[in-house]
Design an enzyme around this catalytic site. Structure first.
Site, PDB file in Angstrom:
ATOM      1  CB  CYS C 117      -0.886  -0.025   1.243  1.00 20.67           C
ATOM      2  SG  CYS C 117      -1.813   1.504   1.497  1.00 20.67           S
ATOM      3  CB  CYS C 121      -5.641   5.806  -2.686  1.00 17.44           C
ATOM      4  SG  CYS C 121      -4.433   5.029  -3.753  1.00 17.44           S
ATOM      5  CB  THR C 208      -4.026   4.508   4.936  1.00 17.88           C
ATOM      6  OG1 THR C 208      -4.871   3.414   5.255  1.00 17.88           O
ATOM      7  CG2 THR C 208      -3.030   4.095   3.867  1.00 17.88           C
ATOM      8  CD  GLU C 274      -3.599   0.739   7.268  1.00 19.31           C
ATOM      9  OE1 GLU C 274      -2.933  -0.300   7.457  1.00 19.31           O
ATOM     10  OE2 GLU C 274      -4.100   1.024   6.153  1.00 19.31           O
ATOM     11  CG  HIS C 309     -11.019   4.941  -0.811  1.00 14.98           C
ATOM     12  ND1 HIS C 309      -9.786   5.317  -1.306  1.00 14.98           N
ATOM     13  CD2 HIS C 309     -10.749   4.257   0.329  1.00 14.98           C
ATOM     14  CE1 HIS C 309      -8.837   4.883  -0.512  1.00 14.98           C
ATOM     15  NE2 HIS C 309      -9.388   4.217   0.488  1.00 14.98           N
ATOM     16  CE1 TYR C 313      -9.775   0.530  -0.666  1.00 19.90           C
ATOM     17  CE2 TYR C 313      -8.484  -1.421  -0.179  1.00 19.90           C
ATOM     18  CZ  TYR C 313      -9.027  -0.224   0.208  1.00 19.90           C
ATOM     19  OH  TYR C 313      -8.792   0.244   1.475  1.00 19.90           O
ATOM     20  CB  CYS C 315      -3.742  -0.160  -5.545  1.00 20.32           C
ATOM     21  SG  CYS C 315      -4.544  -0.633  -4.002  1.00 20.32           S
ATOM     22  CD  GLU C 463      -4.191  -1.977   5.215  1.00 19.32           C
ATOM     23  OE1 GLU C 463      -3.894  -1.483   4.117  1.00 19.32           O
ATOM     24  OE2 GLU C 463      -3.495  -1.844   6.230  1.00 19.32           O
TER      25      GLU C 463
END
Lengths: 498, 498, 498, 498
Positions: C117, C121, C208, C274, C309, C313, C315, C463
């Protein structure tokens, strides 16, 4: 198991004498003739169901339960403590875990032989559950239902008859109790009581094998309250009792057999059967009444029945065996049996099928004894079995279609094979690998069609989903039996929570 | 896109004049009459398919492609660079990514309207792939296939005709190339070449909508080698060309419509169609030959066709919409629409359906241009779309049956509703929640049966598995397109491997 | 898009001057130093997070967002209508569908480069949603939030700063609204309002990349009512604002990097981050307050944020690429890359990964414009994307472990490789196929461990499940967006229900 | 079962005297001290594993097998026909199906108590398989392995020792046989034979519980040919035999216990253990050699071992119980235990867990007798059990994470709880529903982390995949046992194929 002989004063003895003991599949089929039942199919009254080409395959399937008792008595015959004689296992009350183990073996074998629903399990499981529930009622309510039940059981055992169980009411508005329905008949209920017996009215839906049975045992299908007392009724009636009307259910491709020939039907010999039964003031003499008003026992009757019956779906592993075999044969005919993805799909089908089998067998081995002396499948594992059955046959069927190829649903008919203009063309172009007869290839594909999108897909798929309770019914039981508080304690101890 | 007008010297012009331009669904249906095709179904020659009750629903479904062009031109009509006129999108060569996006919207909408296969996509995707492959051949082999193709395309566009694509050969022994088969006809091939044209013999299997088409484009179905040159042939023929025989494929429950009434069929109006086509020395004038011997282009033709066609399976999301709606309606009629497990199953069905849709749409948006100016769907994502289609409709169907309940497969027939003895009983006992007509409940259940175990399950399930290539065919493409070496490099870099 | 320049009278300008514009990944890392933030990890205050070996990999990952802007500007840089200059796409408001398409490409590429991550974002999607929600509030409530927001945006764009979004409150008893909680701080809220600005208290969970950011935008996380007005607050604060405390979250294997060496960490260079952020009367000048009491807009802010959002994901498909590559490399090292079951598993992983990608891309292409001129991803498809992400990475991870073999979790440590007694033994016995260095094999297995059961499994699995809302949150949206009544109408029409 | 007493002339008797009989978990732990084994972990030689904080939890887990024998003898103790005394079931040769049933119960219970791998099953299953294989060799090859084996067994039974099984060789290039490897040591083999015994060299990978054992039985791991005779060797050695080196495997989060405290470890008390064992000319006296050159028996040894051992994975249902309980507790703490989607996920977890259990139990009940008198689990069902275990724990873990929430992977450490600046903040903001201590909530989440992405995920997930053979190994067995030809016959008969 305590056994009591039938009461010689039973007013129903004359009736019993009208049933000749059955010794063979042929006897059985003969025994169904001439009963003048009120059976409708496709809007017409069927005079003699035995001779109706759409109905006959379902009779053939049930007849296999008689054949198996002759050919494989080690699984299909048991020693009855009621009569002291060997009886067909479908009429036997499980007396130990091994009885349930053999029951499962018998069911898989019949699935393998017929590729469909052979229809005799509901009655078997109804007998199983009534044995203990009538016993419990007698112990606690000073009734004599258990003796009546044993007497009835002895009679059907001696004559080797088919007993169907009738449970599912129409239910109407599912959010309401029986007594709250706008139409009281949406659940079967007592309409009148006389000195001789009771009269019942209502209907039972999806009645597996009812037309092919000699006797019907009706039972409530839901938990009942004080206000539902008239719905708390169990009794046995001949399948040809006055006041009964049967409306035969349509099945996918049911009339294909009428097109002539044996190929297009896929499995021309065997099929399942479900019908709607309407009860219009049907009389039941007290000798055959096994519950009348004891509403508190409806719940345990339903629950015990499901413990038996959800494990009975092991029969589908027999159908699974047929479908695995059909897919492997189709692959062979196409010349691709050795392809790695084909072999892998056959393994996946087998794995899913055996997972069902394992859960059924485990529920049998882990059976326990009830106060009446009857043994019952483990409830959690029986629900696990049935829940697997609501999922895996669909995936097995999808994989069978994957292996079979699209020809399954685009293939010319058997009549095109017979037609002299087209027969040669069909044979020529449906050739698979060398040495394979195109017609054999067609037959196997039709069998796969039959089991995945045709007549016996009804039994292999949709009834696997809904029979003995829909998936959500199992989830409720699994939740109830899951001992969540015990498991929370385990977790807290390991996590260090006091 | 370069466009060339049809050659005025085309010897086929008289033939073209026999096709009257079609303006409406009604025109289309009329246009199919009187063609004297050799069509067999159930062993009988069908004189006029348009009037055959089993065939007609498939014609109705195709006719909806004409209706949509009138009612929703923004998705179903495109501007043709060939004719300079608006044309039905089914006859349009995608000229940018948006054309493919609109194609997908049109396909979903037709699925929603018909609940079945509307049969016109194979031809559309054949036209799409031939545009670029003929162009490539001309560039590299000094042929004039592209001009011939554009001339043909202009003619069918001007007359608004239905073009079917014919690809799948019988294949015989799948481990052998076409020229190695013991029977040379197991793949379609050229038998003779004259000054006017060529003659072809063989067969094509599972031909979607062929009887309902005006023209058929035949193409090879596998990669070909030098030895298979006679199999490297593409051409267009009228569907009623001499030498063609059609044997109509059986479908689950195909003859149910013959029982009378409209309910039992589930979807009385619409169905799909597949038939086997036999070519017996069918003549093709050179003007309509688009490949003859250029074996090296068979592979790219097949691959481009699958890129288009695997994305075309987005149509199944339209059927998914119908099935979600049917399940929700069934739940409503049963009075359980608000139950949490029912709502959750409807969400799952929707989630699966939209996942298919997303992959199809993404493959359209990420289209790319070919040398001919035609645009083509992204190959990886088109294969992903199709692969999802081989799985999710089966699960959606299972969930629809779960919500519907077992009555789906045990319900009395429409004729029992009409019979005066049984009609009232059926109505009385099939009552759902108050205010719902039992007959409406039956209709919705029959629709779910139709789509999950009946006639349109053929299109929704089995063809979803096998159409445009079986699952393994997609896996081979996904593997080939997966850029594994690039991904290994990513992993090695992060792992610190030099 | 209407653009207004920053107000020259902005009292925050001095603050802004303290942020030097960032031009490179190195600049970025340097910019984080010396901020004297209150950061705790493992019970200790961390003076300089930049130099902490456990934290640094997360900074490296975020720094890649700067590197990509230099190396691949075509996907990672956009033209800002606010400043008229090129900006990092993470600071850009999507101005058309193509912006969202490129956003998805950028996210996948960063996932491929980092295997984890990269944390930027949430802020990007917070900016996206605030653009339109502040606009809507101004239109309807005569506020000037949008101008304030654009001024803020211009400043961060000019300086190329990292903005984090802070949304998830601790929530306490999930069955109660914010104002009903026994402790009012369980949701972030305004404690005081002065002439200069507001003070807020509470906490945000799972933040995050917060420690690695320059600015934090806090926002409500649930729909709010009139009684929750003090919770309806949005504002921007520097990450080092007084009153902020960060407690760094533990991750699986977080301290493994402290054991020394680079192998055991699996991915020594990159990780996610996080932390829990506690707000103790943190001051926010009005110039940076973008909502204060307009409770009715909390719902649309949350919903728009999730539309952006949940598509972000995508990603995870970049991480999926890495894992597919790692598994293929492991198979190669074991000498089994060509085994059919290995190849099939790699295809399955790819298929699942591309299905996620397709849903994200489709949601981008089908974006729509909001009144403010910002474009937003299609809500249904963004939810479909995220829902796929809650399932498929788990299966991809399982398949990666399957291919990797059990050595993944039983392998000696890097230190055993260095030890002179054991190093040779490890090298000798961990040999794979000839020509492969045992240490390379270990590195690849450690990477797979890292992503499936180690530090980056946090981001790849858990996540993926909970980020941007847990699965049930998506199901609620899918249900709401599913147009069930329309679908029922389709079904009724085809079934013949009036 | 024929029993022969140990040979009084056994040269190993002095060695045996060094093992004091173990009566309690405490005795067991004490018995491991002072053995001066060569154990490396993280690059350092560990003088006394018993006192190493990372190793100790694995010893605690194994010690529970002693505790259970005291607390639940009805499942954990059996009557040995070898010694005539009660023995721990882990040292017992199954003498009937019930022994295997009780073995499964014992394994589930130990999983429930430890939440991890208790490491004693490999040895138990090795003993089981050697009983019959040594018997068969003696019958057919005139060897006396069986008597030696029984003598050895009697000794370990009398002293109540832990026996580990060592099977998995490093294997090197998986496409080559042992004798074909470039390095002969990649499979364990005999290097020398003397009058007293043999010497063996090589390594065994992933050795469960080896450091915690008293004796190690090594066995071949693949089918062997004539050329591999030196690899066909089975023997027993003390775990502290000269020439043995152990390199302890790293596990996810293994060193977290070193951070101090008990919470972050999730399950501070128990863990599994795997290590790599290197054999450098380890001596084995003939009394403890149970195979030496009889290569033809390697295959049946492996196959019998897997029949026992694949059913042993029923232990994971005990871990499943813990995880279901932990998830339910987490939901309770969050105040959402009653939410329908939470309840449904708990049911799904339970359903999957019980499906595994059913397959294990069925394989036990359907055990069969081998010529030696030992009973063995049904091979098909044992493979079904293990195959379920390669899938369902992953889904159970995913669902547990879904219910737990993302805090699982973002939560502050235990040290932050102890720190006076942060402790109160953590407690305040991690509050769940009223009445729940935040620290209890943390503990439960850490347990879920431990089992799904931390130390015991190694045992619950990855070893579930690879232990006792990877998924493909089961698929090969399932394929071999699937009786495909029988199934094809069933299908052909029903399809009407001659």
């Amino acid at each position: 198991m305590n056994v009591t002989l039938a009461d010689p004063a039973d007013a129903t003895l004359t009736l019993w004498d009208s049933f000749t003991p059955i010794k063979s599949p042929e006897d059985y089929i003969e025994s169904l003739r001439g009963r003048h039942m009120t059976v409708y199919f496709l809007g017409e009254r069927i005079e003699e169901p035995v001779d109706h080409p759409v109905i006959r395959p379902s009779i053939n399937a049930l007849a296999e339960t008689y054949r198996l008792a002759i050919e494989r008595p080690e699984i299909a015959v048991a020693q009855s403590p009621v009569t002291g004689e060997p009886v067909n296992r479908f009429l036997h009350i499980p007396g130990d875990a091994q009885d349930l183990v053999l029951k499962a073996e018998m069911q898989r074998e019949l699935g393998r032989r017929t590729g469909t629903c052979f229809q005799r399990c509901v009655g078997m499981d109804a007998l199983g559950s009534l044995h203990s529930v009538t016993y419990d009622m007698d112990q606690e309510c000073s009734t004599d239902y258990h003796q009546r039940f044993l007497a009835f059981l002895g009679q059907v055992q001696k004559r080797n008859l088919v007993v169907a169980g009738a449970m599912t009411d129409p239910k109407g508005d599912r959010s309401k109790a029986p007594h709250e329905q706008s139409d009281p008949d949406l659940f079967l209920h007592v309409t009148q009581r006389t000195d001789e017996g009771i009269y019942v009215t209502g209907a039972k839906m999806h009645q597996t094998g009812c037309v092919n049975s000699h006797w019907i045992i009706f039972m409530p299908t839901v938990r009942l309250s004080e206000n539902d007392k008239d719905y708390a009724v169990v009794g046995a009636i001949p399948a040809h009792a006055p006041g009964l009307t049967y409306i035969y259910g349509r099945q996918s491709c049911d009339t294909r057999i009428l097109d002539g020939g044996n190929i297009d039907a896929g499995n021309a010999q065997f099929s399942g059967q479900e019908a709607m039964m309407i009860f219009d003031n049907v009389f039941v003499p007290y000798a055959h009444v096994f519950m009348d008003g004891e509403h508190a026992y409806a719940a345990s009757l339903v629950e015990r029945f499901t413990s038996y019956h959800r494990a009975s779906y092991v029969c589908k592993t027999g159908l699974g065996d047929v479908l695995v075999g059909a897919a492997a044969t189709a692959a062979d005919y196409n010349g691709v049996e050795g392809a790695s993805h084909i072999r892998d799909k056959l393994v996946e089908m087998t794995y899913l099928n055996e997972t069902i089998y394992a859960s059924a067998k485990a529920s049998a081995y882990q059976a326990s004894e009830l106060p009446s002396g009857a043994w019952i499948s483990d409830a959690m594992l029986a629900n696990i079995c049935k829940h697997n059955v609501t999922r895996f046959p669909y995936e097995i069927a999808r994989l069978a279609q994957d292996i079979a190829g699209g020809l399954l649903v685009t293939m010319p008919s058997e009549k095109d094979l017979e037609n002299e203009e087209t027969g040669g063309l069909v044979r020529k172009f449906l050739m698979g690998r060398d040495g394979i007869d195109s017609v054999d290839r067609m037959k196997i594909l039709r069998l796969i069609e039959n089991m995945t999108i045709g007549r016996n897909a009804v039994g292999y798929l949709t009834e696997s989903l809904h029979g003995a309770g829909s998936p959500q019914a199992q989830r409720i039981l699994i939740s109830r039996l899951s001992k969540l508080e015990d498991k929370k304690t385990l977790a807290k101890r390991l996590a260090g929570v006091d």
